[in-house]
Design a protein around this motif. Structure first.
Motif, PDB file in Angstrom:
ATOM      1  N   ARG A 191      13.907   9.573   1.375  1.00 22.90           N
ATOM      2  CA  ARG A 191      12.351   9.593   1.430  1.00 22.90           C
ATOM      3  C   ARG A 191      11.805  10.625   2.693  1.00 22.90           C
ATOM      4  O   ARG A 191      12.624  10.747   3.585  1.00 22.90           O
TER       5      ARG A 191
ATOM      6  N   ASP B 274       9.570  10.636   4.418  1.00 27.39           N
ATOM      7  CA  ASP B 274       9.107  10.132   5.672  1.00 27.39           C
ATOM      8  C   ASP B 274      10.236   9.267   6.404  1.00 27.39           C
ATOM      9  O   ASP B 274       9.888   8.671   7.338  1.00 27.39           O
TER      10      ASP B 274
ATOM     11  N   VAL C 108      -2.709   7.199   6.484  1.00 28.28           N
ATOM     12  CA  VAL C 108      -3.827   7.689   5.463  1.00 28.28           C
ATOM     13  C   VAL C 108      -5.253   7.043   5.871  1.00 28.28           C
ATOM     14  O   VAL C 108      -4.851   5.838   6.644  1.00 28.28           O
TER      15      VAL C 108
ATOM     16  N   ARG D  34       6.285   7.610  12.984  1.00 28.03           N
ATOM     17  CA  ARG D  34       5.940   6.258  12.192  1.00 28.03           C
ATOM     18  C   ARG D  34       6.182   5.143  13.178  1.00 28.03           C
ATOM     19  O   ARG D  34       5.413   4.402  13.354  1.00 28.03           O
TER      20      ARG D  34
ATOM     21  N   THR E 293       0.902  -1.102   0.103  1.00 28.80           N
ATOM     22  CA  THR E 293       0.000   0.046  -0.063  1.00 28.80           C
ATOM     23  C   THR E 293       0.903   1.232   0.076  1.00 28.80           C
ATOM     24  O   THR E 293       0.459   2.317  -0.863  1.00 28.80           O
ATOM     25  N   GLY E 294       1.991   1.062   0.749  1.00 30.96           N
ATOM     26  CA  GLY E 294       2.898   2.333   0.663  1.00 30.96           C
ATOM     27  C   GLY E 294       3.424   2.603  -0.792  1.00 30.96           C
ATOM     28  O   GLY E 294       3.451   3.748  -1.327  1.00 30.96           O
TER      29      GLY E 294
ATOM     30  N   ASP F 161       2.017   9.929   9.372  1.00 32.71           N
ATOM     31  CA  ASP F 161       0.774   9.240  10.002  1.00 32.71           C
ATOM     32  C   ASP F 161       0.203   8.461   8.950  1.00 32.71           C
ATOM     33  O   ASP F 161       0.660   8.314   7.828  1.00 32.71           O
TER      34      ASP F 161
ATOM     35  N   LEU G 107       0.395   4.117  -2.629  1.00 32.53           N
ATOM     36  CA  LEU G 107       0.388   5.891  -2.362  1.00 32.53           C
ATOM     37  C   LEU G 107       1.294   6.579  -2.708  1.00 32.53           C
ATOM     38  O   LEU G 107       1.145   7.315  -3.419  1.00 32.53           O
ATOM     39  N   ARG G 108       2.781   6.057  -2.855  1.00 29.78           N
ATOM     40  CA  ARG G 108       3.695   6.808  -3.233  1.00 29.78           C
ATOM     41  C   ARG G 108       3.728   7.087  -4.862  1.00 29.78           C
ATOM     42  O   ARG G 108       3.767   8.313  -5.160  1.00 29.78           O
TER      43      ARG G 108
ATOM     44  N   GLY H 197       2.424  -3.960   4.228  1.00 26.78           N
ATOM     45  CA  GLY H 197       2.130  -2.443   4.725  1.00 26.78           C
ATOM     46  C   GLY H 197       0.673  -2.344   4.740  1.00 26.78           C
ATOM     47  O   GLY H 197      -0.061  -1.339   5.450  1.00 26.78           O
ATOM     48  N   PHE H 198      -0.076  -3.606   4.910  1.00 26.54           N
ATOM     49  CA  PHE H 198      -1.545  -3.503   5.207  1.00 26.54           C
ATOM     50  C   PHE H 198      -1.827  -5.133   5.647  1.00 26.54           C
ATOM     51  O   PHE H 198      -1.315  -5.900   5.215  1.00 26.54           O
TER      52      PHE H 198
ATOM     53  N   GLN I 267      -8.556  -2.035   9.475  1.00 27.84           N
ATOM     54  CA  GLN I 267      -8.128  -2.776   8.262  1.00 27.84           C
ATOM     55  C   GLN I 267      -8.086  -4.405   8.574  1.00 27.84           C
ATOM     56  O   GLN I 267      -8.287  -5.022   7.459  1.00 27.84           O
TER      57      GLN I 267
HETATM   58  P1  AMP Z   1       5.137   2.229   3.930  1.00 25.97           P
HETATM   59  O1  AMP Z   1       6.161   2.089   2.786  1.00 25.97           O
HETATM   60  O2  AMP Z   1       4.724   0.847   4.258  1.00 25.97           O
HETATM   61  O3  AMP Z   1       5.932   2.477   5.255  1.00 25.97           O
HETATM   62  O4  AMP Z   1       4.247   3.140   3.881  1.00 25.97           O
HETATM   63  C1  AMP Z   1       4.423   4.672   3.802  1.00 25.97           C
HETATM   64  C2  AMP Z   1       3.197   5.416   4.252  1.00 25.97           C
HETATM   65  O5  AMP Z   1       2.169   5.073   3.523  1.00 25.97           O
HETATM   66  C3  AMP Z   1       2.768   5.163   5.536  1.00 25.97           C
HETATM   67  O6  AMP Z   1       3.678   6.021   6.712  1.00 25.97           O
HETATM   68  C4  AMP Z   1       1.412   5.776   5.490  1.00 25.97           C
HETATM   69  O7  AMP Z   1       1.456   7.082   5.634  1.00 25.97           O
HETATM   70  C5  AMP Z   1       0.907   5.350   4.325  1.00 25.97           C
HETATM   71  N1  AMP Z   1       0.346   3.786   4.425  1.00 25.97           N
HETATM   72  C6  AMP Z   1       0.980   2.738   3.506  1.00 25.97           C
HETATM   73  N2  AMP Z   1       0.032   1.796   4.026  1.00 25.97           N
HETATM   74  C7  AMP Z   1      -0.911   2.011   4.927  1.00 25.97           C
HETATM   75  C8  AMP Z   1      -1.785   1.616   5.715  1.00 25.97           C
HETATM   76  N3  AMP Z   1      -2.012   0.266   5.350  1.00 25.97           N
HETATM   77  N4  AMP Z   1      -2.961   2.341   6.314  1.00 25.97           N
HETATM   78  C9  AMP Z   1      -2.554   3.819   6.236  1.00 25.97           C
HETATM   79  N5  AMP Z   1      -1.643   4.330   5.712  1.00 25.97           N
HETATM   80  C10 AMP Z   1      -0.599   3.611   5.227  1.00 25.97           C
END
Ligand code: AMP
Length: 234
Positions: A168, A170, A69, A179, A41-42, A67, A45-46, A95-96, A102
């Motif tokens: 990145r 974050d 999403v 985080r 999911t990260g 934070d 979203l990216r 990441g999910f 969820q």
């Molecule tokens: P990651 O690459 O998995 O660390 O995700 C990067 C960022 O994307 C996280 O810090 C959140 O802001 C957002 N994100 C990714 N997966 C989720 C999720 N399952 N629920 C909420 N936010 C998410």
């Protein structure tokens, strides 16, 4: 891939673990080995942020400060993705889920899709090591290579394609602390949720990536053979 008259167990896997535990690295390896899609999911979203889509505009500031999403947004993304044909032999979620809402939504989706049981692989890494990995991580702007300051030895260019290596947003120290806090508060309780239903397999996320990958595969196989008699259903 071997063909057989027996229905093959699906590989429905969640990789759990704090930011920096190596979920992305392990997910790529496991997904390739098992022939299932790697769904991060990260990454989704990216990509939306990079393309400047409506989703990306909503998510950008939230992600930059570390934070989460909103649940309904990510649940919608995963629901659509799991319904695609390439997920029929299974999937590897990275990441999910990250919140109880969820996790419950995922169980409902799997029940709705009549999927076999889920295996949750939980990567454990000490906090000091997470901080070292996250704040030193650099990503290539050209080919996407992920490296670490220590590996790059001060080089600012990608050793593979020569493009710039960047941090990145974050992975900056303030966002990293946020985080890790968010993980403890919102995601760590999922361990107990999956443990109660017999779906959690813990493994050490330290050591060589190859050794961790071998351990992850063995854990999945053990869980799978146990899961033949696993009557747990959402
Ligand atoms: P990651 O690459 O998995 O660390 O995700 C990067 C960022 O994307 C996280 O810090 C959140 O802001 C957002 N994100 C990714 N997966 C989720 C999720 N399952 N629920 C909420 N936010 C998410």
């Amino acid at each position: 891939m071997a063909s057989s008259a027996q229905p093959r167990a699906e590989a429905n896997i969640v990789l759990l673990g704090p930011p920096g535990a190596g979920k992305g690295t392990q997910a790529k390896r496991l997904a390739a080995q098992l022939g299932v899609p790697h769904i991060s999911t990260g990454d989704i979203l990216r990509e939306a942020v990079a393309k400047g889509t409506e989703l990306g505009r909503q998510a950008k500031a939230i992600m930059e400060r570390g934070d989460l999403v909103p649940d309904e947004v990510v649940i919608g993304i995963v629901r659509e993705r799991l319904a695609e044909g390439d997920c029929r032999p299974g999937f590897l979620l990275d990441g999910f889920p990250r919140t109880m809402a969820q996790a419950e939504a995922l169980d409902e989706m799997l029940a709705g899709l009549a999927r076999q049981a889920l295996v949750v692989l939980d990567l454990e890494v000490p906090e000091q090591e997470l901080l070292r990995r996250l704040t030193g991580r650099r990503v290539c702007q050209g080919c996407g290579l992920i490296s670490h300051l220590e590996e790059l030895g001060g080089a600012k260019q990608c050793p593979r394609c020569g493009a710039a290596m960047r941090q990145r947003d974050d992975d900056k120290p303030q966002a990293v602390s946020e985080r890790l806090r968010v993980y403890q508060r919102q995601t760590a309780p999922l361990e107990a949720y999956y443990e109660r239903s017999g779906r959690l397999r813990k493994l050490a996320g330290t050591g060589s990536p190859d050794a961790i990958a071998a351990q992850a595969l063995a854990s999945w196989q053990q869980a799978g053979s146990g899961a033949l008699g696993n009557t747990w259903r959402p």
